[in-house]
Design a protein around this motif. Structure first.
Motif, PDB file in Angstrom:
ATOM      1  N   LEU A  79       0.834  -1.202   0.000  1.00  0.00           N
ATOM      2  CA  LEU A  79       0.000   0.000   0.000  1.00  0.00           C
ATOM      3  C   LEU A  79       0.865   1.245   0.000  1.00  0.00           C
ATOM      4  O   LEU A  79       1.923   1.268   0.610  1.00  0.00           O
ATOM      5  CB  LEU A  79      -0.887   0.035   1.256  1.00  0.00           C
ATOM      6  CG  LEU A  79      -1.903  -1.066   1.425  1.00  0.00           C
ATOM      7  CD1 LEU A  79      -2.564  -0.943   2.785  1.00  0.00           C
ATOM      8  CD2 LEU A  79      -2.945  -0.977   0.333  1.00  0.00           C
ATOM      9  N   SER A  80       0.383   2.275  -0.675  1.00  0.00           N
ATOM     10  CA  SER A  80       1.073   3.557  -0.594  1.00  0.00           C
ATOM     11  C   SER A  80       0.790   4.172   0.769  1.00  0.00           C
ATOM     12  O   SER A  80      -0.321   4.073   1.281  1.00  0.00           O
ATOM     13  CB  SER A  80       0.578   4.492  -1.693  1.00  0.00           C
ATOM     14  OG  SER A  80       0.935   3.968  -2.947  1.00  0.00           O
ATOM     15  N   ALA A  81       1.796   4.818   1.331  1.00  0.00           N
ATOM     16  CA  ALA A  81       1.637   5.435   2.652  1.00  0.00           C
ATOM     17  C   ALA A  81       0.834   6.723   2.520  1.00  0.00           C
ATOM     18  O   ALA A  81       1.028   7.495   1.575  1.00  0.00           O
ATOM     19  CB  ALA A  81       2.998   5.731   3.259  1.00  0.00           C
ATOM     20  N   PRO A  82      -0.072   6.986   3.452  1.00  0.00           N
ATOM     21  CA  PRO A  82      -0.835   8.239   3.413  1.00  0.00           C
ATOM     22  C   PRO A  82       0.091   9.432   3.638  1.00  0.00           C
ATOM     23  O   PRO A  82       1.124   9.325   4.281  1.00  0.00           O
ATOM     24  CB  PRO A  82      -1.852   8.095   4.545  1.00  0.00           C
ATOM     25  CG  PRO A  82      -1.319   7.017   5.422  1.00  0.00           C
ATOM     26  CD  PRO A  82      -0.418   6.153   4.598  1.00  0.00           C
ATOM     27  N   TRP A  83      -0.313  10.567   3.065  1.00  0.00           N
ATOM     28  CA  TRP A  83       0.453  11.805   3.214  1.00  0.00           C
ATOM     29  C   TRP A  83      -0.004  12.519   4.463  1.00  0.00           C
ATOM     30  O   TRP A  83      -1.204  12.564   4.720  1.00  0.00           O
ATOM     31  CB  TRP A  83       0.245  12.698   1.991  1.00  0.00           C
ATOM     32  CG  TRP A  83       1.080  13.919   2.090  1.00  0.00           C
ATOM     33  CD1 TRP A  83       0.686  15.152   2.526  1.00  0.00           C
ATOM     34  CD2 TRP A  83       2.459  14.039   1.769  1.00  0.00           C
ATOM     35  NE1 TRP A  83       1.738  16.007   2.505  1.00  0.00           N
ATOM     36  CE2 TRP A  83       2.837  15.355   2.050  1.00  0.00           C
ATOM     37  CE3 TRP A  83       3.419  13.153   1.298  1.00  0.00           C
ATOM     38  CZ2 TRP A  83       4.122  15.822   1.857  1.00  0.00           C
ATOM     39  CZ3 TRP A  83       4.693  13.616   1.100  1.00  0.00           C
ATOM     40  CH2 TRP A  83       5.034  14.933   1.373  1.00  0.00           C
ATOM     41  N   PRO A  84       0.844  13.100   5.252  1.00  0.00           N
ATOM     42  CA  PRO A  84       2.303  13.040   5.130  1.00  0.00           C
ATOM     43  C   PRO A  84       2.823  11.680   5.591  1.00  0.00           C
ATOM     44  O   PRO A  84       2.333  11.109   6.565  1.00  0.00           O
ATOM     45  CB  PRO A  84       2.798  14.153   6.041  1.00  0.00           C
ATOM     46  CG  PRO A  84       1.703  14.355   7.045  1.00  0.00           C
ATOM     47  CD  PRO A  84       0.417  13.983   6.342  1.00  0.00           C
ATOM     48  N   CYS A  85       3.811  11.196   4.861  1.00  0.00           N
ATOM     49  CA  CYS A  85       4.382   9.888   5.161  1.00  0.00           C
ATOM     50  C   CYS A  85       5.235   9.985   6.439  1.00  0.00           C
ATOM     51  O   CYS A  85       5.519  11.081   6.922  1.00  0.00           O
ATOM     52  CB  CYS A  85       5.232   9.398   3.991  1.00  0.00           C
ATOM     53  SG  CYS A  85       6.720  10.381   3.687  1.00  0.00           S
ATOM     54  N   PRO A  86       5.640   8.862   6.997  1.00  0.00           N
ATOM     55  CA  PRO A  86       6.441   8.889   8.224  1.00  0.00           C
ATOM     56  C   PRO A  86       7.729   9.701   8.083  1.00  0.00           C
ATOM     57  O   PRO A  86       8.157  10.352   9.031  1.00  0.00           O
ATOM     58  CB  PRO A  86       6.745   7.415   8.491  1.00  0.00           C
ATOM     59  CG  PRO A  86       5.630   6.674   7.845  1.00  0.00           C
ATOM     60  CD  PRO A  86       5.277   7.478   6.617  1.00  0.00           C
ATOM     61  N   THR A  87       8.326   9.690   6.898  1.00  0.00           N
ATOM     62  CA  THR A  87       9.571  10.451   6.698  1.00  0.00           C
ATOM     63  C   THR A  87       9.305  11.948   6.820  1.00  0.00           C
ATOM     64  O   THR A  87      10.033  12.654   7.522  1.00  0.00           O
ATOM     65  CB  THR A  87      10.167  10.134   5.314  1.00  0.00           C
ATOM     66  OG1 THR A  87      10.412   8.727   5.234  1.00  0.00           O
ATOM     67  CG2 THR A  87      11.450  10.909   5.082  1.00  0.00           C
ATOM     68  N   ILE A  88       8.279  12.431   6.157  1.00  0.00           N
ATOM     69  CA  ILE A  88       7.953  13.864   6.212  1.00  0.00           C
ATOM     70  C   ILE A  88       7.530  14.250   7.624  1.00  0.00           C
ATOM     71  O   ILE A  88       7.928  15.302   8.135  1.00  0.00           O
ATOM     72  CB  ILE A  88       6.863  14.206   5.182  1.00  0.00           C
ATOM     73  CG1 ILE A  88       7.370  13.950   3.754  1.00  0.00           C
ATOM     74  CG2 ILE A  88       6.392  15.646   5.350  1.00  0.00           C
ATOM     75  CD1 ILE A  88       8.581  14.761   3.344  1.00  0.00           C
ATOM     76  N   ARG A  89       6.756  13.395   8.288  1.00  0.00           N
ATOM     77  CA  ARG A  89       6.360  13.704   9.668  1.00  0.00           C
ATOM     78  C   ARG A  89       7.588  13.796  10.564  1.00  0.00           C
ATOM     79  O   ARG A  89       7.670  14.665  11.439  1.00  0.00           O
ATOM     80  CB  ARG A  89       5.369  12.665  10.180  1.00  0.00           C
ATOM     81  CG  ARG A  89       3.999  12.790   9.526  1.00  0.00           C
ATOM     82  CD  ARG A  89       2.915  12.005  10.254  1.00  0.00           C
ATOM     83  NE  ARG A  89       3.280  10.667  10.640  1.00  0.00           N
ATOM     84  CZ  ARG A  89       3.032   9.573   9.948  1.00  0.00           C
ATOM     85  NH1 ARG A  89       2.408   9.644   8.799  1.00  0.00           N
ATOM     86  NH2 ARG A  89       3.390   8.385  10.398  1.00  0.00           N
ATOM     87  N   ALA A  90       8.561  12.907  10.358  1.00  0.00           N
ATOM     88  CA  ALA A  90       9.789  12.953  11.166  1.00  0.00           C
ATOM     89  C   ALA A  90      10.567  14.234  10.875  1.00  0.00           C
ATOM     90  O   ALA A  90      11.100  14.863  11.796  1.00  0.00           O
ATOM     91  CB  ALA A  90      10.651  11.731  10.885  1.00  0.00           C
ATOM     92  N   LEU A  91      10.642  14.632   9.609  1.00  0.00           N
ATOM     93  CA  LEU A  91      11.341  15.874   9.274  1.00  0.00           C
ATOM     94  C   LEU A  91      10.649  17.081   9.892  1.00  0.00           C
ATOM     95  O   LEU A  91      11.295  18.063  10.244  1.00  0.00           O
ATOM     96  CB  LEU A  91      11.417  16.060   7.751  1.00  0.00           C
ATOM     97  CG  LEU A  91      12.316  15.091   6.997  1.00  0.00           C
ATOM     98  CD1 LEU A  91      12.210  15.334   5.498  1.00  0.00           C
ATOM     99  CD2 LEU A  91      13.754  15.193   7.462  1.00  0.00           C
ATOM    100  N   ASP A  92       9.330  16.999  10.023  1.00  0.00           N
ATOM    101  CA  ASP A  92       8.568  18.100  10.621  1.00  0.00           C
ATOM    102  C   ASP A  92       8.606  18.075  12.145  1.00  0.00           C
ATOM    103  O   ASP A  92       7.995  18.913  12.797  1.00  0.00           O
ATOM    104  CB  ASP A  92       7.120  18.057  10.139  1.00  0.00           C
ATOM    105  CG  ASP A  92       6.997  18.422   8.670  1.00  0.00           C
ATOM    106  OD1 ASP A  92       7.945  19.029   8.120  1.00  0.00           O
ATOM    107  OD2 ASP A  92       5.958  18.104   8.056  1.00  0.00           O
ATOM    108  N   GLY A  93       9.314  17.095  12.708  1.00  0.00           N
ATOM    109  CA  GLY A  93       9.499  17.063  14.155  1.00  0.00           C
ATOM    110  C   GLY A  93       8.501  16.213  14.913  1.00  0.00           C
ATOM    111  O   GLY A  93       8.529  16.180  16.135  1.00  0.00           O
ATOM    112  N   GLU A  94       7.621  15.513  14.204  1.00  0.00           N
ATOM    113  CA  GLU A  94       6.656  14.664  14.884  1.00  0.00           C
ATOM    114  C   GLU A  94       7.346  13.407  15.405  1.00  0.00           C
ATOM    115  O   GLU A  94       8.113  12.774  14.691  1.00  0.00           O
ATOM    116  CB  GLU A  94       5.545  14.272  13.914  1.00  0.00           C
ATOM    117  CG  GLU A  94       4.445  13.458  14.548  1.00  0.00           C
ATOM    118  CD  GLU A  94       3.336  13.141  13.555  1.00  0.00           C
ATOM    119  OE1 GLU A  94       2.911  11.982  13.536  1.00  0.00           O
ATOM    120  OE2 GLU A  94       2.933  14.042  12.811  1.00  0.00           O
TER     121      GLU A  94
END
Length: 161
Positions: A79-94
């Motif tokens: 499955l494609s990961a929903p946006w924001p993906c875990p990588t983007i969330r990690a970059l955003d500090g989540e």
């Protein structure tokens, strides 16, 4: 005899000369500290710029495609990961969510979804990828709880071979 002055032997001119030497030494030390601070600031600025550029490169590798990340997948690549993906969330500090404890297990033997929820395992076998259209069909399926949606049913609904 020593050239060292005492309080009784120092003249006003000698005392003024000592104060001038002290000020010159303090000025020299301050200049050295300032130069060191400027070098450290320049190095930190360069590192910050490089880090920002690296973050931008990582973000560029994870573009948004509709409601999904164009690169990241879930469920072992099916499955494609929903946006924001875990990588983007990690970059955003989540911070990532903690893994569920063994006591948090659900009754659903599949993948922890509530009973009656449609699961990707109902439409794909391990190692088989499903298309975005198939995933959307799963999300939009108005099926009663407990209905098993097969890969054939999704393929028929989406006209996918």
């Amino acid at each position: 005899m020593s050239d060292r002055h005492t309080a009784d032997t120092i003249t006003d001119d000698a005392l003024d000369a000592l104060y001038e030497q002290l000020e010159a030494a303090e000025e020299s030390e301050a200049q050295q500290q300032l130069a060191t601070a400027r070098e450290a600031f320049a190095a930190a600025t360069t590192r910050a710029a490089r880090a920002e550029a690296a973050l931008d490169r990582v973000r560029a590798l994870h573009p948004q495609e509709g409601d999904y990340c164009a690169i990241c997948t879930t469920d072992y690549g099916r499955l494609s990961a929903p946006w924001p993906c875990p990588t983007i969330r990690a970059l955003d500090g989540e911070q990532p969510a903690p893994a569920p404890a063994a006591t948090d297990a659900t009754d659903d033997a599949c993948c922890g979804k509530p009973p009656g929820a449609v699961c990707v395992h109902d439409v794909a076998t391990p190692g088989q990828r499903i298309t975005r259209e198939q995933l959307d069909a799963l999300r939009n399926a108005n099926t009663p709880p407990g209905t098993v949606i097969t890969a054939d049913a999704v393929n028929a609904a989406t006209d996918q071979p």
